[in-house]
Design a protein around this motif. Structure first.
Motif, PDB file in Angstrom:
ATOM      1  N   GLU A  41       4.652  -4.273   8.083  1.00 40.67           N
ATOM      2  CA  GLU A  41       4.078  -3.194   7.003  1.00 40.67           C
ATOM      3  C   GLU A  41       2.912  -3.940   6.169  1.00 40.67           C
ATOM      4  O   GLU A  41       2.648  -4.348   5.076  1.00 40.67           O
ATOM      5  N   LYS A  42       1.553  -3.844   7.109  1.00 36.63           N
ATOM      6  CA  LYS A  42       0.341  -4.078   6.753  1.00 36.63           C
ATOM      7  C   LYS A  42      -0.608  -3.532   7.572  1.00 36.63           C
ATOM      8  O   LYS A  42      -0.204  -2.877   8.685  1.00 36.63           O
ATOM      9  N   TYR A  43      -1.899  -3.482   7.141  1.00 37.85           N
ATOM     10  CA  TYR A  43      -2.827  -2.627   8.035  1.00 37.85           C
ATOM     11  C   TYR A  43      -3.220  -3.609   9.367  1.00 37.85           C
ATOM     12  O   TYR A  43      -3.920  -4.938   9.080  1.00 37.85           O
ATOM     13  N   TRP A 102       4.080   2.601   6.314  1.00 36.19           N
ATOM     14  CA  TRP A 102       3.380   1.988   7.222  1.00 36.19           C
ATOM     15  C   TRP A 102       3.797   2.559   8.843  1.00 36.19           C
ATOM     16  O   TRP A 102       5.042   2.660   8.776  1.00 36.19           O
ATOM     17  N   ARG A 111      -7.423  -1.388   4.157  1.00 37.88           N
ATOM     18  CA  ARG A 111      -6.380  -0.368   4.803  1.00 37.88           C
ATOM     19  C   ARG A 111      -7.109   0.654   5.382  1.00 37.88           C
ATOM     20  O   ARG A 111      -7.991   1.184   5.073  1.00 37.88           O
TER      21      ARG A 111
END
Length: 270
Positions: free
Chosen positions: A215-217, A196, A242
């Motif tokens: 750590e994500k969209y 990410w 994502r």
């Protein structure tokens, strides 16, 4: 004994004016709904309302807003069912060019900033893109895109000049015989692991240099990055959950859902 009085709060509809308000930091700014004195000329046959101006350095404020209105990017995918070289050739023959990673990601970030009221999107007619049109465009970018970007990663021509031993090749034109004209420069340092990535850490070529703390969209803020691999090309892919900036794409792939976002340049520098 104190008796509280009863009051009324009256809401009034805000009428549409010549301006919208955006907020940067702790300050609000008025932005025109139409760019005054715009003179965007191009030899390509486009529908200006379907192209969005690219702000290569974002919005800059002093006594007025300064932006370079030289390039605009299509708000729709084109040339689906074409591989990397075919898509570039088709765009160039129409006076267009496939968006580079820097052009595409810069605009992608700006569109998401506009959704949050921190920036604006103007079409190539000079009109503000807002409401349903802005939402629809952002949804396309954030959740329904699969496009080639104008970037290929061959082995470096000059030893020890390119990051990961790679150059960055951009297709810039076609010669009289229809052969590709390219620009070759050393690849700048970027992330060298799949992870990410923080979109606030882009280098000048449009590739992230730092991992995302989340750590994500988060559209316009973080993206999953696949680092450059020799002889591969760059893709941008966004689905329902994502988005990826993939620098290990196969340049020979063609698919009904795979296309490009073309860019058009003005013949005059505004």
């Amino acid at each position: 004994m104190v008796q509280a009085s009863t009051g009324r709060i009256i809401g009034r509809k805000v009428e549409e004016t010549e301006h919208v308000i955006i907020r940067l930091g702790n300050r609000d700014y008025f932005m025109d709904r139409h760019i005054k004195g715009l003179d965007f000329e191009t030899d390509a046959k486009i529908t200006p309302s379907r192209y969005a101006f690219i702000f290569p350095e974002g919005l800059s404020f002093d006594s007025h807003v300064r932006v370079n209105l030289y390039s605009a990017i299509s708000m729709q995918q084109h040339f689906n069912r074409s591989n990397f070289n075919q898509a570039n050739a088709k765009a160039l023959k129409q006076g267009l060019a496939v968006a580079t990673p820097s052009e595409f990601i810069t605009n992608y970030i700006n569109v998401n900033e506009a959704l949050q009221g921190r920036s604006v999107v103007y079409d190539a007619s000079g009109n503000l893109v807002y409401g349903k049109k802005l939402n629809s465009y952002a949804d396309k970018l954030n959740h329904d895109s699969w496009v080639y970007l104008n970037a290929r990663f061959p082995k470096e021509e000059e030893k020890d000049t390119g990051f990961l031993g790679l150059d960055l090749v951009t297709i810039t034109g076609l010669d009289k015989e229809g052969k590709r004209v390219v620009e070759i420069v050393p690849l700048e340092k970027c992330l060298e692991t799949n992870c990410w990535a923080d979109l606030e850490s882009l280098n000048s070529q449009g590739f992230p240099t730092k991992k995302s703390p989340i750590e994500k969209y988060e559209p316009g803020k973080s993206i999953y990055f696949w680092y450059p691999i020799e002889d591969c090309v760059a893709w941008f892919v966004a689905d329902l959950i994502r988005a990826y900036l993939n620098c290990c794409g196969d340049p020979q792939v063609s698919d009904s859902a795979l296309g490009v976002f073309p860019v058009v340049n003005s013949t005059r520098n505004n």
